[in-house]
Design a protein around this motif. Structure first.
Motif, mmCIF file in Angstrom:
data_model
loop_
_atom_site.group_PDB
_atom_site.id
_atom_site.type_symbol
_atom_site.label_atom_id
_atom_site.label_comp_id
_atom_site.label_asym_id
_atom_site.label_seq_id
_atom_site.Cartn_x
_atom_site.Cartn_y
_atom_site.Cartn_z
ATOM 1 N N ASP A 55 0.869 -1.175 0.000
ATOM 2 C CA ASP A 55 0.000 0.000 0.000
ATOM 3 C C ASP A 55 0.904 1.222 0.000
ATOM 4 O O ASP A 55 1.809 1.331 0.830
ATOM 5 C CB ASP A 55 -0.883 0.036 1.242
ATOM 6 C CG ASP A 55 -1.923 -1.067 1.271
ATOM 7 O OD1 ASP A 55 -2.298 -1.555 0.187
ATOM 8 O OD2 ASP A 55 -2.360 -1.436 2.369
ATOM 9 N N ALA A 57 0.962 5.608 -0.350
ATOM 10 C CA ALA A 57 0.168 6.841 -0.297
ATOM 11 C C ALA A 57 1.078 7.991 0.080
ATOM 12 O O ALA A 57 2.165 7.790 0.642
ATOM 13 C CB ALA A 57 -0.956 6.714 0.730
ATOM 14 N N SER A 60 -0.019 12.490 5.014
ATOM 15 C CA SER A 60 -0.959 13.566 5.296
ATOM 16 C C SER A 60 -0.196 14.840 5.635
ATOM 17 O O SER A 60 0.835 14.802 6.308
ATOM 18 C CB SER A 60 -1.847 13.169 6.480
ATOM 19 O OG SER A 60 -2.559 14.271 6.959
ATOM 20 N N ALA A 67 -1.062 8.189 6.432
ATOM 21 C CA ALA A 67 -1.244 8.222 4.985
ATOM 22 C C ALA A 67 -2.509 8.982 4.619
ATOM 23 O O ALA A 67 -3.529 8.865 5.269
ATOM 24 C CB ALA A 67 -1.308 6.802 4.436
ATOM 25 N N ALA A 68 -2.400 9.765 3.562
ATOM 26 C CA ALA A 68 -3.560 10.488 3.028
ATOM 27 C C ALA A 68 -4.165 9.674 1.892
ATOM 28 O O ALA A 68 -3.528 8.802 1.330
ATOM 29 C CB ALA A 68 -3.116 11.851 2.526
ATOM 30 N N LYS A 69 -5.410 9.949 1.577
ATOM 31 C CA LYS A 69 -6.026 9.283 0.440
ATOM 32 C C LYS A 69 -5.614 10.045 -0.811
ATOM 33 O O LYS A 69 -5.391 11.237 -0.757
ATOM 34 C CB LYS A 69 -7.540 9.261 0.606
ATOM 35 C CG LYS A 69 -7.969 8.326 1.706
ATOM 36 C CD LYS A 69 -9.470 8.268 1.795
ATOM 37 C CE LYS A 69 -9.859 7.307 2.915
ATOM 38 N NZ LYS A 69 -11.281 7.232 3.105
ATOM 39 N N PRO A 70 -5.526 9.448 -1.957
ATOM 40 C CA PRO A 70 -5.874 8.048 -2.231
ATOM 41 C C PRO A 70 -4.703 7.116 -1.920
ATOM 42 O O PRO A 70 -3.546 7.514 -1.954
ATOM 43 C CB PRO A 70 -6.163 8.055 -3.733
ATOM 44 C CG PRO A 70 -5.242 9.102 -4.266
ATOM 45 C CD PRO A 70 -5.177 10.166 -3.187
ATOM 46 N N PHE A 71 -5.050 5.889 -1.613
ATOM 47 C CA PHE A 71 -4.081 4.820 -1.434
ATOM 48 C C PHE A 71 -3.933 4.111 -2.775
ATOM 49 O O PHE A 71 -4.892 3.984 -3.516
ATOM 50 C CB PHE A 71 -4.581 3.783 -0.418
ATOM 51 C CG PHE A 71 -4.646 4.287 0.983
ATOM 52 C CD1 PHE A 71 -3.555 4.163 1.815
ATOM 53 C CD2 PHE A 71 -5.801 4.861 1.476
ATOM 54 C CE1 PHE A 71 -3.612 4.611 3.119
ATOM 55 C CE2 PHE A 71 -5.882 5.315 2.778
ATOM 56 C CZ PHE A 71 -4.772 5.194 3.600
ATOM 57 N N LYS A 73 -2.516 0.438 -4.364
ATOM 58 C CA LYS A 73 -2.092 -0.912 -4.024
ATOM 59 C C LYS A 73 -1.379 -1.515 -5.218
ATOM 60 O O LYS A 73 -1.764 -1.282 -6.359
ATOM 61 C CB LYS A 73 -3.287 -1.779 -3.663
ATOM 62 C CG LYS A 73 -4.003 -1.341 -2.406
ATOM 63 C CD LYS A 73 -5.168 -2.270 -2.088
ATOM 64 C CE LYS A 73 -5.864 -1.839 -0.815
ATOM 65 N NZ LYS A 73 -5.078 -2.027 0.381
ATOM 66 N N ASP A 117 -3.525 5.500 -12.707
ATOM 67 C CA ASP A 117 -4.867 5.770 -12.198
ATOM 68 C C ASP A 117 -5.484 6.963 -12.942
ATOM 69 O O ASP A 117 -6.676 6.961 -13.245
ATOM 70 C CB ASP A 117 -4.804 6.041 -10.697
ATOM 71 C CG ASP A 117 -6.180 6.196 -10.087
ATOM 72 O OD1 ASP A 117 -6.952 5.219 -10.111
ATOM 73 O OD2 ASP A 117 -6.482 7.306 -9.593
#
Length: 159
Positions: A55, A57, A60, A67-71, A73, A117
Motif C-alpha cells: 500500500d 500513499a 498527510s 497516509a492520506a487518500k488516495p491509497f 495498491k 490511475d
C-alpha cells in the motif's frame, strides 16, 4: 498544420482554424507548465507491506506519519519487478538496499501508479502468456517488447 487542415476539412474557415489551433497550443503549453514531472519527495510517501500487497500513499499534510487518500495498491510480484528495474535503471543517488533508496523507489512507484490511475482504468493491454514469450525467444531470439510498460514487461528492454 495538421490540426488546421483537419479543421478546414471539417468546414471551418482557415483563419478561424488557425486562431483555434493557436489558442489550443497556448492552453496546452500553459497546462504542461503546471504538470509535476518529478515523483513526490521520498519523505512524503508512506509504504506499508501487507504481505502480498504493498500500500502506497502520500503522507498527510496534517500528520506526516498518517497516509492520506488516495491509497494505491500493488501486488508484491509487480512491486518486486519495479524494484528490480529501478535498481538497474532508476535515478536514485542513494546506495541500493539503503532505507533512502527504498524511500526513493516508493516515491517513483507511487508516481507511476498515480499516472496509471489518472488514465482511468486498468487492463488495457493484451499481454501474452509467459510461454508465448519463451517460444518467441527460443524461435526468433526476441528479447525486447513493443507496447510494454514497467508493470507488464517481461524483458528489461521495452518501449
Amino acid at each position: 498544420e495538421g490540426l488546421i487542415a483537419d479543421l478546414v476539412r471539417a468546414g471551418m474557415p482557415r483563419e478561424v482554424a488557425r486562431s483555434a489551433a493557436a489558442s489550443l497550443s497556448r492552453a496546452s503549453a500553459s497546462a504542461a507548465r503546471g504538470l509535476r514531472t518529478d515523483p513526490p519527495e521520498p519523505r512524503d510517501v508512506i509504504a506499508v507491506d501487507n504481505g502480498g500487497v504493498m500500500d502506497l500513499a502520500l503522507a498527510s499534510e496534517k500528520d506526516p506519519s498518517v497516509a492520506a487518500k488516495p491509497f494505491f495498491k500493488i501486488g508484491r510480484g509487480h512491486y518486486t519487478k519495479l524494484a528490480t528495474l529501478f535498481g538497474r535503471f532508476g535515478g536514485c543517488r542513494h546506495k541500493k538496499g539503503s532505507p533512502q533508496h527504498a524511500a526513493c523507489l516508493n516515491a517513483h512507484v507511487l508516481a507511476l501508479l498515480a499516472r496509471y490511475d489518472a488514465l482511468g482504468g486498468h487492463g488495457y493491454q493484451a499481454a501474452l502468456p509467459g510461454r508465448a514469450f519463451d517460444v518467441l525467444l527460443e524461435c526468433l531470439g526476441t528479447n525486447a517488447e513493443c507496447f510494454a510498460s514497467p508493470l507488464n514487461c517481461r524483458y528489461e528492454r521495452f518501449c
